[in-house]
Design an enzyme around this catalytic site. Sequence first.
Site, PDB file in Angstrom:
ATOM      1  N   GLY A 274      13.463   4.369 -37.666  1.00  0.00           N
ATOM      2  CA  GLY A 274      13.579   3.022 -37.106  1.00  0.00           C
ATOM      3  C   GLY A 274      15.013   2.529 -37.072  1.00  0.00           C
ATOM      4  O   GLY A 274      15.513   2.088 -36.035  1.00  0.00           O
ATOM      5  N   MET A 276      18.986   2.313 -39.729  1.00  0.00           N
ATOM      6  CA  MET A 276      19.695   2.790 -40.907  1.00  0.00           C
ATOM      7  C   MET A 276      20.703   1.751 -41.388  1.00  0.00           C
ATOM      8  O   MET A 276      21.476   1.223 -40.603  1.00  0.00           O
ATOM      9  CB  MET A 276      20.381   4.128 -40.573  1.00  0.00           C
ATOM     10  CG  MET A 276      21.158   4.727 -41.720  1.00  0.00           C
ATOM     11  SD  MET A 276      20.079   5.088 -43.136  1.00  0.00           S
ATOM     12  CE  MET A 276      21.235   4.832 -44.465  1.00  0.00           C
ATOM     13  N   ASN A 278      23.562   1.621 -42.930  1.00  0.00           N
ATOM     14  CA  ASN A 278      24.966   1.932 -43.207  1.00  0.00           C
ATOM     15  C   ASN A 278      25.771   0.662 -43.481  1.00  0.00           C
ATOM     16  O   ASN A 278      25.650  -0.323 -42.771  1.00  0.00           O
ATOM     17  CB  ASN A 278      25.582   2.646 -42.008  1.00  0.00           C
ATOM     18  CG  ASN A 278      24.678   3.708 -41.444  1.00  0.00           C
ATOM     19  OD1 ASN A 278      24.282   4.630 -42.142  1.00  0.00           O
ATOM     20  ND2 ASN A 278      24.287   3.554 -40.187  1.00  0.00           N
ATOM     21  N   HIS A 310      14.822  -5.786 -42.772  1.00  0.00           N
ATOM     22  CA  HIS A 310      14.773  -4.666 -43.715  1.00  0.00           C
ATOM     23  C   HIS A 310      16.172  -4.072 -43.917  1.00  0.00           C
ATOM     24  O   HIS A 310      16.640  -3.923 -45.049  1.00  0.00           O
ATOM     25  CB  HIS A 310      13.808  -3.601 -43.189  1.00  0.00           C
ATOM     26  CG  HIS A 310      13.684  -2.392 -44.061  1.00  0.00           C
ATOM     27  ND1 HIS A 310      12.663  -2.240 -44.970  1.00  0.00           N
ATOM     28  CD2 HIS A 310      14.447  -1.280 -44.165  1.00  0.00           C
ATOM     29  CE1 HIS A 310      12.816  -1.082 -45.602  1.00  0.00           C
ATOM     30  NE2 HIS A 310      13.893  -0.480 -45.137  1.00  0.00           N
ATOM     31  N   GLU A 311      16.834  -3.752 -42.827  1.00  0.00           N
ATOM     32  CA  GLU A 311      18.158  -3.115 -42.941  1.00  0.00           C
ATOM     33  C   GLU A 311      19.160  -4.087 -43.538  1.00  0.00           C
ATOM     34  O   GLU A 311      19.984  -3.710 -44.361  1.00  0.00           O
ATOM     35  CB  GLU A 311      18.646  -2.597 -41.580  1.00  0.00           C
ATOM     36  CG  GLU A 311      17.688  -1.649 -40.859  1.00  0.00           C
ATOM     37  CD  GLU A 311      17.125  -0.524 -41.710  1.00  0.00           C
ATOM     38  OE1 GLU A 311      17.808  -0.081 -42.654  1.00  0.00           O
ATOM     39  OE2 GLU A 311      15.983  -0.095 -41.446  1.00  0.00           O
ATOM     40  N   HIS A 314      18.788  -4.322 -47.257  1.00  0.00           N
ATOM     41  CA  HIS A 314      19.316  -3.155 -47.962  1.00  0.00           C
ATOM     42  C   HIS A 314      20.750  -3.390 -48.455  1.00  0.00           C
ATOM     43  O   HIS A 314      21.216  -2.682 -49.348  1.00  0.00           O
ATOM     44  CB  HIS A 314      19.330  -1.934 -47.037  1.00  0.00           C
ATOM     45  CG  HIS A 314      18.099  -1.063 -47.128  1.00  0.00           C
ATOM     46  ND1 HIS A 314      17.512  -0.701 -48.314  1.00  0.00           N
ATOM     47  CD2 HIS A 314      17.371  -0.454 -46.144  1.00  0.00           C
ATOM     48  CE1 HIS A 314      16.470   0.100 -48.061  1.00  0.00           C
ATOM     49  NE2 HIS A 314      16.357   0.253 -46.761  1.00  0.00           N
ATOM     50  N   GLU A 333      13.657   1.619 -51.148  1.00  0.00           N
ATOM     51  CA  GLU A 333      12.755   1.442 -50.007  1.00  0.00           C
ATOM     52  C   GLU A 333      11.545   0.568 -50.340  1.00  0.00           C
ATOM     53  O   GLU A 333      11.185  -0.324 -49.583  1.00  0.00           O
ATOM     54  CB  GLU A 333      12.328   2.794 -49.432  1.00  0.00           C
ATOM     55  CG  GLU A 333      13.469   3.618 -48.836  1.00  0.00           C
ATOM     56  CD  GLU A 333      14.248   2.893 -47.741  1.00  0.00           C
ATOM     57  OE1 GLU A 333      13.776   1.844 -47.240  1.00  0.00           O
ATOM     58  OE2 GLU A 333      15.346   3.371 -47.395  1.00  0.00           O
TER      59      GLU A 333
HETATM   60  N1  TRP Z   1      17.046   4.092 -44.960  1.00  0.00           N
HETATM   61  C1  TRP Z   1      16.394   4.040 -43.679  1.00  0.00           C
HETATM   62  C2  TRP Z   1      15.460   2.853 -43.778  1.00  0.00           C
HETATM   63  O1  TRP Z   1      14.373   2.931 -44.229  1.00  0.00           O
HETATM   64  C3  TRP Z   1      15.622   5.282 -43.402  1.00  0.00           C
HETATM   65  C4  TRP Z   1      16.203   6.244 -42.435  1.00  0.00           C
HETATM   66  C5  TRP Z   1      16.816   5.966 -41.281  1.00  0.00           C
HETATM   67  C6  TRP Z   1      16.140   7.646 -42.506  1.00  0.00           C
HETATM   68  N2  TRP Z   1      17.132   7.125 -40.632  1.00  0.00           N
HETATM   69  C7  TRP Z   1      16.734   8.155 -41.370  1.00  0.00           C
HETATM   70  C8  TRP Z   1      15.636   8.518 -43.436  1.00  0.00           C
HETATM   71  C9  TRP Z   1      16.821   9.528 -41.134  1.00  0.00           C
HETATM   72  C10 TRP Z   1      15.721   9.903 -43.212  1.00  0.00           C
HETATM   73  C11 TRP Z   1      16.308  10.385 -42.067  1.00  0.00           C
HETATM   74  O2  TRP Z   1      15.829   1.769 -43.541  1.00  0.00           O
HETATM   75 ZN    ZN Z   2      14.796   1.205 -45.788  1.00  0.00          ZN
END
Ligand code: TRP
Ligand code: ZN
Length: 891
Positions: A274, A276, A278, A310-311, A314, A333
């Site tokens: 979905g 990430m 970063n 969600h992101e 994080h 998570e």
């Molecule tokens: N940390 C990401 C989330 O849950 C998860 C995620 C995004 C991910 N891209 C990925 C996990 C690729 C494994 C591989 O918000």
């Molecule tokens: Zn997450």
Amino acid sequence: MSHSTDTLNGDNMLTTHYLKDYTVPSFFIKTTDLTFKLDPTKTEVTSVLTLAANPEAPTKGTLFLHGESLTLKSLAIDGKPLKADEYVLSDKGLTLTHLPAAFTLTCVTEIAPERNSSLEGLYKSRSMYCTQCEAEGFRKITYYSDRPDVLSEFTTTIIANKAQYPVLLSNGNLIEAVDLDGGLHKASWHDPFKKPAYLFALVAGDLAVVEDSFTTMSAREITLKIFVEAKDLDKCEHAMASLKHSMRWDEEVYGREYDLDIFMIVAVDDFNMGAMENKGLNIFNTSCVLANPKTTTDAGFARVEAVVAHEYFHNWSGNRVTCRDWFQLSLKEGFTVFRDAEFSADRGSRTVKRVEDVSVMRTMQFAEDSGPMAHPVQPASYMEISNFYTLTIYEKGAELVRMYHTLLGPELFRKATDIYFERHDGEAATIEDFVRAMEEASGRDLSQFKYWYSQAGTPVVQAAGDYDAQEQTFKLTFKQYCPDTPEATSAQKKPYLIPVNVALLGTQGPQALTLEGQALNSDEVVLELTESEQTFTFHHVASEPVPTIFRGFSAPVKSAYPYKKSDLLHIATQDKDGFTRFDAFQQLAVVAIFDVMAAMRKEESWQVEPLLLDGIGQLLADENLDPAMVALMCELPSEAYMSGLSTPIEPHLLHRAREALKGAIAAHYVSVWRSTYERCSSDKAYSFNAQDVALRSLKNCALSYLMAAPDASILNTCLTQFKHSDNMTDEIAALSALVKCTDPAATSLKAEALNTFYERWQNEALVVNLWLSVQATNAEPGALARIKALMEHPGYDSQNPNKIRSVVSMFCNYNAVNFHAEDGSGYQFLADQIIVLNKQNPQIAARLLSPLVKWKKYDTNRQQLMREALERIHSEPELSSDVYEIVVKSL
Ligand code: TRP
Ligand code: ZN
């Protein structure tokens, strides 16, 4: 490394990693300086690392750096080039020995982003460069300690052609941007927050930007930017609003403020998941950030809001406090899913959000937890960590956090999260650390609670009630056990600490409670079940009550109580809590479907369960109810949900029974559905708010019932909605109802509508995905041929995960009657797809395995065919660790 066990998979050594083998890193990386000269097939990556020995490490002077699919160009320590005999290279990484306690390592590698189809590491998505490093993708960029307990301060310089890639982004703050000779330009970014490599990101492309700002609670002004392709600029408003709401919510609810001066989101087309998180530079699947009423459904809007939140969340639960190792994945998570679920509940309808989340748990997580891939929320071992981004880690993990909230109450829970964030800020923490914060804030010993983390499987709680009219007591007895799972038998498992939210219903709804002689000033109580069998006694119970247990799904368990059907209807109509009402009514609907199946199995006639019919009648008649709840309650339990309730699964009988029941309910209430449809229709312009969403959901629920027993005027209504809606929610609901309609009068209309729709939306990739999904889930006979044709259609793209999900995954998971065709053709098709994807994109290939993994739940004929498909995949010569692990554990 030394303790882990190796398995031979063809020529491939696969390693199993164990939680118990954790060792601290031998060196820390204080600073990480990266320079990228971008090129599709020859990107040069120069990394300059300042390393310092970890005084706590048992072995001194040796360093292993992960690295995969890299071409090493040069290596130097403190400026002195290393000769080939001064290091050891393998296909997993690089080992250096005889190292001083502190030194600078300079390493030049070459990679080919254009040939990277795994979408992990640095890759190209259409014309743009982007990265995905979680969990272990950074090692495909350069040699590094690619483990989350090595935190470093990153500086990133990107050099690329300016005309093609005017936008160059990385984490943190822009510190330099200059033009270079030869049409090149260069940008340098510095991230002041130490982070593990999995949070690194880089983007280069020709991107348009929407800009806004947010003022934090301490009055700092944050620049917010969303980068998209220019054609998508009209689809950013909702994500931006969601981001600002998230930022405010985390301040208000958790006291957490954003830290950098800039927060960026980039939308990319080709993405495995979905989104990430970063640091400062979130990368999103376009499907989780772009939204516009014309192209996006209500569900899409809700998803964007939830994923943006969600992101963003994080940044604290994941980035500021990260994970020591990947066994702790649910630490970030599970906690973050709980946070985003509460955010969504506050933004929209709390009850609807809970019903949706619980249904994901019951339908998908319970299935995972009862199959060969079942694993604890804190796994004890894994082969491929990408396979552990599961419903168990995310959704069950979130339920565990919710149980602390239930057990401690909101104030102590907040006290605990404050302790957790403050104590571990800037660190890599463990689940144990999180539990300790909960214990300290509450003064409770939570050792029994920890079994939720270490034991896999869904606990089963059987309850029984005993009313004594003489004594006016009601005794509630609970028995708990947890079935066998791969890592432990039922007998080996310890009883869980299970919060059971209970109310006793009298004729007037929930009653005031006296528990074990103590009057509670509430009509609801959270019982704490700690034994394998335990009885709770309520006093002053004037008449025999109908108990409700696990209200709000207070624990992720399968519960059973010997209700009469009339009890269920009583709860569904009399309880004050929406979730509890839904839950009871769904149980009634489940019984009703099983009754039809039983009759059909014996080829007997059947009738609709009268109490179900009565209940639906009451729901539709009561205009004071939330239309969204009425829609959820009238929707019959899905085939996927029903499939989890008994074995062997009988896909065809289940489908036939459910459709027949739906048709009968439709026919019985035609005029009521009609008036409901009309009551919920309006010509108000589209807006995404809980009230309007609710009305649309009930309207489209009514439409779907009407289309189950259509006449000419209903077909006409459906076509009108299809042609004249101002929003995708209504447009796709009409198209879907039409495609699902089995009435012969709909046949020619379907084909025409599908064509019209494609003509209209062919340039909107995300809308085309909806169009693909509607067809992939069409249960009419002959689906496999239609699927294969779809995969040749210009609207398909065999490299793009969203397209693969829309067609292959939707077909295999939500078109049971065709996927489970008696001749095994569905299984063969899926095996073929997985074998191709195994090379191209192992993460996606592994995810597609899930319907086959459940083979033991089917009849012997299907078991045999599903096994054969798995065996065929197993015998492929070069299986990725992703696919290999799941296949081997399933067989
Ligand atoms: N940390 C990401 C989330 O849950 C998860 C995620 C995004 C991910 N891209 C990925 C996990 C690729 C494994 C591989 O918000
Ligand atoms: Zn997450």
